[in-house]
Design a protein around this motif. Structure first.
Motif, PDB file in Angstrom:
ATOM      1  N   ASP A 158      39.009  37.206  19.502  1.00 36.67           N
ATOM      2  CA  ASP A 158      39.141  38.430  18.714  1.00 36.67           C
ATOM      3  C   ASP A 158      38.219  39.541  19.233  1.00 36.67           C
ATOM      4  O   ASP A 158      38.624  40.705  19.316  1.00 36.67           O
ATOM      5  N   THR A 159      36.995  39.166  19.577  1.00 34.54           N
ATOM      6  CA  THR A 159      36.049  40.200  20.025  1.00 34.54           C
ATOM      7  C   THR A 159      36.432  40.753  21.394  1.00 34.54           C
ATOM      8  O   THR A 159      36.265  41.948  21.656  1.00 34.54           O
ATOM      9  N   LEU A 160      36.966  39.908  22.273  1.00 31.99           N
ATOM     10  CA  LEU A 160      37.382  40.399  23.586  1.00 31.99           C
ATOM     11  C   LEU A 160      38.619  41.292  23.484  1.00 31.99           C
ATOM     12  O   LEU A 160      38.725  42.307  24.190  1.00 31.99           O
ATOM     13  N   LEU A 161      39.529  40.959  22.592  1.00 34.83           N
ATOM     14  CA  LEU A 161      40.694  41.826  22.383  1.00 34.83           C
ATOM     15  C   LEU A 161      40.260  43.168  21.797  1.00 34.83           C
ATOM     16  O   LEU A 161      40.796  44.220  22.159  1.00 34.83           O
ATOM     17  N   ASN A 162      39.270  43.133  20.915  1.00 39.03           N
ATOM     18  CA  ASN A 162      38.705  44.356  20.351  1.00 39.03           C
ATOM     19  C   ASN A 162      38.071  45.204  21.456  1.00 39.03           C
ATOM     20  O   ASN A 162      38.256  46.429  21.518  1.00 39.03           O
TER      21      ASN A 162
ATOM     22  N   LEU B  62      38.202  51.141  32.923  1.00 40.58           N
ATOM     23  CA  LEU B  62      38.948  50.280  33.836  1.00 40.58           C
ATOM     24  C   LEU B  62      39.115  48.873  33.284  1.00 40.58           C
ATOM     25  O   LEU B  62      40.109  48.197  33.573  1.00 40.58           O
ATOM     26  N   GLY B  63      38.117  48.412  32.523  1.00 43.64           N
ATOM     27  CA  GLY B  63      38.206  47.055  32.000  1.00 43.64           C
ATOM     28  C   GLY B  63      36.956  46.637  31.270  1.00 43.64           C
ATOM     29  O   GLY B  63      36.029  47.432  31.059  1.00 43.64           O
ATOM     30  N   VAL B  64      36.954  45.371  30.889  1.00 44.51           N
ATOM     31  CA  VAL B  64      35.865  44.770  30.117  1.00 44.51           C
ATOM     32  C   VAL B  64      35.248  43.644  30.930  1.00 44.51           C
ATOM     33  O   VAL B  64      35.927  42.677  31.287  1.00 44.51           O
TER      34      VAL B  64
ATOM     35  N   LYS C 105      41.592  45.855  32.114  1.00 45.86           N
ATOM     36  CA  LYS C 105      41.601  44.461  32.541  1.00 45.86           C
ATOM     37  C   LYS C 105      40.349  43.726  32.074  1.00 45.86           C
ATOM     38  O   LYS C 105      39.309  44.338  31.841  1.00 45.86           O
ATOM     39  N   LEU C 106      40.470  42.406  31.973  1.00 44.71           N
ATOM     40  CA  LEU C 106      39.290  41.567  31.789  1.00 44.71           C
ATOM     41  C   LEU C 106      38.689  41.341  33.171  1.00 44.71           C
ATOM     42  O   LEU C 106      39.382  40.874  34.084  1.00 44.71           O
ATOM     43  N   LEU C 107      37.415  41.672  33.332  1.00 43.08           N
ATOM     44  CA  LEU C 107      36.756  41.590  34.628  1.00 43.08           C
ATOM     45  C   LEU C 107      35.755  40.448  34.623  1.00 43.08           C
ATOM     46  O   LEU C 107      34.737  40.494  33.925  1.00 43.08           O
ATOM     47  N   ILE C 108      36.040  39.408  35.381  1.00 41.05           N
ATOM     48  CA  ILE C 108      35.221  38.198  35.392  1.00 41.05           C
ATOM     49  C   ILE C 108      34.032  38.395  36.328  1.00 41.05           C
ATOM     50  O   ILE C 108      34.194  38.669  37.525  1.00 41.05           O
ATOM     51  N   GLU C 109      32.840  38.233  35.768  1.00 39.14           N
ATOM     52  CA  GLU C 109      31.596  38.450  36.520  1.00 39.14           C
ATOM     53  C   GLU C 109      31.020  37.119  36.997  1.00 39.14           C
ATOM     54  O   GLU C 109      30.979  36.142  36.237  1.00 39.14           O
ATOM     55  N   ASN C 110      30.568  37.094  38.226  1.00 38.35           N
ATOM     56  CA  ASN C 110      29.932  35.892  38.782  1.00 38.35           C
ATOM     57  C   ASN C 110      28.588  35.627  38.114  1.00 38.35           C
ATOM     58  O   ASN C 110      27.869  36.553  37.728  1.00 38.35           O
ATOM     59  N   ASN C 111      28.241  34.360  37.960  1.00 42.09           N
ATOM     60  CA  ASN C 111      26.988  33.965  37.326  1.00 42.09           C
ATOM     61  C   ASN C 111      25.854  33.824  38.344  1.00 42.09           C
ATOM     62  O   ASN C 111      26.090  33.620  39.533  1.00 42.09           O
TER      63      ASN C 111
ATOM     64  N   THR D 145      43.689  40.582  34.965  1.00 36.67           N
ATOM     65  CA  THR D 145      42.261  40.333  35.172  1.00 36.67           C
ATOM     66  C   THR D 145      41.831  40.878  36.538  1.00 36.67           C
ATOM     67  O   THR D 145      42.656  41.203  37.389  1.00 36.67           O
ATOM     68  N   GLY D 146      40.529  40.949  36.721  1.00 35.45           N
ATOM     69  CA  GLY D 146      39.955  41.331  38.002  1.00 35.45           C
ATOM     70  C   GLY D 146      38.552  40.760  38.083  1.00 35.45           C
ATOM     71  O   GLY D 146      38.165  39.927  37.248  1.00 35.45           O
ATOM     72  N   PHE D 147      37.783  41.225  39.042  1.00 36.30           N
ATOM     73  CA  PHE D 147      36.410  40.734  39.214  1.00 36.30           C
ATOM     74  C   PHE D 147      35.408  41.878  39.094  1.00 36.30           C
ATOM     75  O   PHE D 147      35.702  43.030  39.429  1.00 36.30           O
ATOM     76  N   CYS D 148      34.221  41.524  38.616  1.00 39.58           N
ATOM     77  CA  CYS D 148      33.044  42.393  38.688  1.00 39.58           C
ATOM     78  C   CYS D 148      31.991  41.609  39.450  1.00 39.58           C
ATOM     79  O   CYS D 148      31.570  40.535  39.004  1.00 39.58           O
ATOM     80  N   LEU D 149      31.584  42.124  40.595  1.00 37.84           N
ATOM     81  CA  LEU D 149      30.582  41.453  41.421  1.00 37.84           C
ATOM     82  C   LEU D 149      29.187  41.936  41.038  1.00 37.84           C
ATOM     83  O   LEU D 149      28.902  43.127  41.119  1.00 37.84           O
ATOM     84  N   ASP D 150      28.328  41.009  40.626  1.00 34.14           N
ATOM     85  CA  ASP D 150      26.933  41.333  40.359  1.00 34.14           C
ATOM     86  C   ASP D 150      26.111  40.917  41.573  1.00 34.14           C
ATOM     87  O   ASP D 150      26.054  39.733  41.918  1.00 34.14           O
ATOM     88  N   THR D 151      25.463  41.892  42.220  1.00 35.30           N
ATOM     89  CA  THR D 151      24.739  41.596  43.459  1.00 35.30           C
ATOM     90  C   THR D 151      23.500  40.736  43.218  1.00 35.30           C
ATOM     91  O   THR D 151      23.182  39.870  44.036  1.00 35.30           O
ATOM     92  N   CYS D 152      22.803  40.953  42.100  1.00 33.65           N
ATOM     93  CA  CYS D 152      21.648  40.105  41.780  1.00 33.65           C
ATOM     94  C   CYS D 152      22.094  38.671  41.556  1.00 33.65           C
ATOM     95  O   CYS D 152      21.476  37.725  42.053  1.00 33.65           O
ATOM     96  N   HIS D 153      23.192  38.492  40.807  1.00 33.87           N
ATOM     97  CA  HIS D 153      23.712  37.153  40.543  1.00 33.87           C
ATOM     98  C   HIS D 153      24.154  36.475  41.838  1.00 33.87           C
ATOM     99  O   HIS D 153      23.907  35.277  42.043  1.00 33.87           O
ATOM    100  N   ALA D 154      24.824  37.242  42.709  1.00 33.91           N
ATOM    101  CA  ALA D 154      25.271  36.675  43.985  1.00 33.91           C
ATOM    102  C   ALA D 154      24.077  36.208  44.816  1.00 33.91           C
ATOM    103  O   ALA D 154      24.121  35.155  45.466  1.00 33.91           O
ATOM    104  N   PHE D 155      23.004  36.976  44.784  1.00 34.47           N
ATOM    105  CA  PHE D 155      21.788  36.644  45.517  1.00 34.47           C
ATOM    106  C   PHE D 155      21.076  35.452  44.875  1.00 34.47           C
ATOM    107  O   PHE D 155      20.692  34.488  45.554  1.00 34.47           O
ATOM    108  N   ALA D 156      20.916  35.489  43.566  1.00 33.48           N
ATOM    109  CA  ALA D 156      20.212  34.414  42.857  1.00 33.48           C
ATOM    110  C   ALA D 156      20.925  33.074  43.001  1.00 33.48           C
ATOM    111  O   ALA D 156      20.284  32.023  43.078  1.00 33.48           O
ATOM    112  N   SER D 157      22.249  33.106  43.046  1.00 34.53           N
ATOM    113  CA  SER D 157      23.029  31.870  43.139  1.00 34.53           C
ATOM    114  C   SER D 157      23.075  31.306  44.551  1.00 34.53           C
ATOM    115  O   SER D 157      23.490  30.162  44.745  1.00 34.53           O
TER     116      SER D 157
END
Length: 280
Positions: free
Chosen positions: A85-89, A100-102, A137-143, A170-182
């Protein structure tokens, strides 16, 4: 190249857009509602429409970040419904604001069988996407790798998206800190990382970037952001990152502390200067 930062909605969506414009941001991110709650927000439609119109007039792009408690891998039926429900909101708010997206973090599963976590995530995303027909779009972010280490590889990210019933929503959101930390990116190997992204067709679905330096080394699995050039990634690595052809039209949003003397406006200008070193 569009560079911006996270902006408060304390005074509404339209004011957030005007704030971004005033500091020289070509894009911005905002929370659609209380970031610490899964509650639905009855938002001001006129304010959202004014935000959309202002961004269109000024050529500014925006993205929304969903609330912190959202976890796509939760097993609790009531919490799964609240998450849906919260993501649809959030998607409704994004659509109204012209965003562009969430952005939603790749899920974290707390059980022993990680495969069950992927299944839970895909099932919940499918339920949400069946109910959504807007352009946002729903934008999936890397952990960064905290917890179960889910969502830290290109293979996982692209495979989960490919298994969705309606991946085009859907699409992607790239987090550079997360990419580095992982450990996905070591800092000195961006050309190899970018080539791997091309092989996995990641760039074609990349909608936004969270541009953050890291307080901790690559492979630390610790998610602490630093200002660009003032962390472990460093200015040289970001200069290389910024010359990537596939990133030239992707909004780059700072989620950094903004501790430079001139705050985020100065940091935005600094990112442009790094990009211009390679373009000039």
């Amino acid at each position: 190249m569009r560079v911006g930062c996270h902006v408060s909605i304390r005074h509404g969506y339209w004011e957030a857009a005007r704030t971004a414009d005033a500091i020289g941001a070509g894009c911005f991110q905002f929370f659609g509602k209380n970031p610490r709650s899964l509650r639905i927000k009855q938002f001001d439609v006129r304010d959202a429409e004014n935000c959309r119109a202002y961004c269109q007039e000024k050529g500014i792009q925006s993205i929304i970040h969903t609330s912190y408690p959202v976890n796509l891998c939760t097993e609790e039926p009531e919490l799964r419904q609240l998450t849906m429900d919260t993501l649809l909101n959030d998607l409704e708010i994004a659509e109204a604001c012209g965003s562009l997206g969430v952005v939603v973090h790749f899920g974290q599963y707390k059980g022993d069988d990680v495969l069950s976590g992927y299944q839970l995530m895909i099932e919940l995303l499918n339920r949400i996407l069946r109910c959504w027909n807007g352009r946002a779009k729903l934008l999936i972010e890397n952990n960064a790798g905290q917890g179960s280490r889910m969502g830290t590889t290109l293979e996982e990210l692209t495979q989960v998206r490919s298994l969705l019933d309606e991946p085009h929503k859907t699409g992607f959101c790239l987090d550079t800190c997360h990419a580095f930390a992982s450990g996905m990116w070591r800092g000195d190997d961006w050309e190899q990382v970018a080539e791997k992204m091309r092989r996995h067709d990641y760039f074609s679905s990349l909608v936004a970037v969270h541009l953050n330096d890291s307080l901790y080394p690559s492979g630390s699995f610790r998610d602490r952001h630093a200002s660009i050039g003032e962390g472990e990634i460093g200015s040289a690595a970001f200069a290389t990152f910024l010359r990537t052809p596939e990133l030239q039209d992707v909004p780059l949003v700072l989620e950094t502390p903004g501790k430079r003397t001139g705050g985020h406006p100065e940091e935005i200008a600094y990112v442009h200067s790094l990009a211009n070193e390679w373009q000039g």
